[in-house]
Design a protein around this motif. Sequence first.
Motif, short mmCIF file in Angstrom:
data_model
loop_
_atom_site.label_atom_id
_atom_site.label_comp_id
_atom_site.label_asym_id
_atom_site.label_seq_id
_atom_site.Cartn_x
_atom_site.Cartn_y
_atom_site.Cartn_z
N THR A 170 6.67 -7.98 -36.58
CA THR A 170 7.07 -6.94 -37.52
C THR A 170 6.40 -5.62 -37.16
O THR A 170 5.32 -5.61 -36.55
CB THR A 170 6.72 -7.31 -38.97
N ASP A 181 5.93 -3.54 -39.75
CA ASP A 181 5.37 -3.20 -41.06
C ASP A 181 3.85 -3.34 -41.01
O ASP A 181 3.31 -4.43 -40.86
CB ASP A 181 5.95 -4.13 -42.12
N VAL A 229 1.78 -5.95 -43.26
CA VAL A 229 1.87 -7.40 -43.07
C VAL A 229 0.61 -7.96 -42.42
O VAL A 229 0.11 -9.01 -42.81
CB VAL A 229 3.12 -7.77 -42.26
N GLU A 278 -2.40 -8.62 -44.79
CA GLU A 278 -2.03 -9.67 -45.75
C GLU A 278 -1.98 -11.04 -45.05
O GLU A 278 -2.47 -12.03 -45.58
CB GLU A 278 -0.67 -9.38 -46.38
N ALA A 279 -1.39 -11.07 -43.87
CA ALA A 279 -1.30 -12.32 -43.13
C ALA A 279 -2.69 -12.84 -42.77
O ALA A 279 -2.96 -14.04 -42.89
CB ALA A 279 -0.47 -12.12 -41.86
N ASP A 335 10.77 -10.11 -38.51
CA ASP A 335 11.42 -9.06 -39.28
C ASP A 335 12.64 -8.66 -38.46
O ASP A 335 12.51 -8.09 -37.38
CB ASP A 335 10.47 -7.88 -39.46
#
Length: 77
Positions: free
Chosen positions: A19, A21, A24, A27-28, A62
Motif C-alpha cells: 500500500t 497509505d 497502514v 498500525e500494522a 491495496d
Amino acid sequence: MRATTLKDNPARDCVVIVTTDELVGPEAETYLAGDYDLAVLRTWDELLASLHKRLPTAILVDLDTVGESSEDGITAL
C-alpha cells in the motif's frame, strides 16, 4: 512510511502488505508485528522481489497501488 522487512524465521507466519497509505505501516506494526513476520511494501515490484526471498502466508494488496486503477490491481492478482 517506513518499509519493514521480513525476518528469516520460518517458524512464524509471514504477512506482506502492499500500500501507499502511510497510516497502514504503523498500525500494522502495532497489531501484527508481534505475532507475524511483517513487510509493508509500497509497490507491486517490491512485492514481486520479496516473493523470491520468502513466500508469505498472506498478502494484503491495496488495489489502487497497482497500475492506474483498481482493475489493474485485480488483473495483477
